[in-house]
Design an enzyme around this catalytic site. Sequence first.
Site, PDB file in Angstrom:
ATOM      1  N   ASP A  11       0.859  -1.184   0.000  1.00 40.35           N
ATOM      2  CA  ASP A  11       0.000   0.000   0.000  1.00 40.35           C
ATOM      3  C   ASP A  11       0.897   1.236   0.000  1.00 40.35           C
ATOM      4  O   ASP A  11       1.768   1.371   0.871  1.00 40.35           O
ATOM      5  CB  ASP A  11      -0.890   0.027   1.237  1.00 40.35           C
ATOM      6  CG  ASP A  11      -1.931  -1.089   1.228  1.00 40.35           C
ATOM      7  OD1 ASP A  11      -1.967  -1.868   0.259  1.00 40.35           O
ATOM      8  OD2 ASP A  11      -2.701  -1.170   2.200  1.00 40.35           O
ATOM      9  N   ASP A 130     -15.606  -4.277  -0.520  1.00 44.66           N
ATOM     10  CA  ASP A 130     -15.289  -3.937   0.866  1.00 44.66           C
ATOM     11  C   ASP A 130     -16.594  -3.892   1.649  1.00 44.66           C
ATOM     12  O   ASP A 130     -17.518  -3.167   1.253  1.00 44.66           O
ATOM     13  CB  ASP A 130     -14.615  -2.567   0.956  1.00 44.66           C
ATOM     14  CG  ASP A 130     -13.262  -2.529   0.271  1.00 44.66           C
ATOM     15  OD1 ASP A 130     -12.720  -3.610  -0.031  1.00 44.66           O
ATOM     16  OD2 ASP A 130     -12.744  -1.421   0.044  1.00 44.66           O
TER      17      ASP A 130
END
Length: 242
Positions: A11, A130
């Site tokens: 990330d 998500d």
Amino acid sequence: MKALEILPAIDVKEGVAIRLVKGKLENQSKYGDPLEVANEFIKSGANWIHLVDLDAAFGLGENSELLASIIKTVNVKVQLSGGIKDEQSLNKALATGCARINIATSALDNLDWVESVIKKHGDKICVSLDVNGKVLTPRGGNKIGADLFQVISRLDKAGCARYVLTDINRDGALNGPNLELLKEVSDFTKTPIVASGGVSSLTDVKALMQLTNQGVEGVIIGKALYTGAFTLDEVLAVSKGG
């Protein structure tokens, strides 16, 4: 039991590899140069890297040039993610030459567009799901309010190649994957699933391997690798049944 594809996660925020806890920017740890991190994963045998532009995901800017250079430098497949939710961000992602593009959960506000992307680009596209409970909840955004299974039904009809399923309450928290949710979703759809969030031990990876015959084809692992809960060499051996 099939092999489980391991996708170590990188990330990137403001040019640096970081990890979040439960998708919250205030809970972050920094791990340095993302290209160096990628090369370490590759040395350990990674075939895939899950590369995320966190600034783009949270609407705080982007790291597109850096991520494109990483993709062009490494000799493994890259699944690119983070803020890919419209034609402009999609075209920028396509231009990197990545193997796979993970469409953002926030893009599901415009299901017509997501369906058109799936139909045009096929196996190159996966869709990020998500969830908080069973409600679609983009990290860095508000609840879409749509039911997970209703959206999956529609995306299945469009021919979606795979889903990246993340329980955001477990992402980076090292409290184990949501196996019950993964079982429920894999029973509901025949579309392959990449699990994400919560993996903390090799036991968790072995539990996910029990779901490979139901459609869980891979897992994204981040925090556990960075904190040394296990090495990538170890998890790759387990994922092949070693």
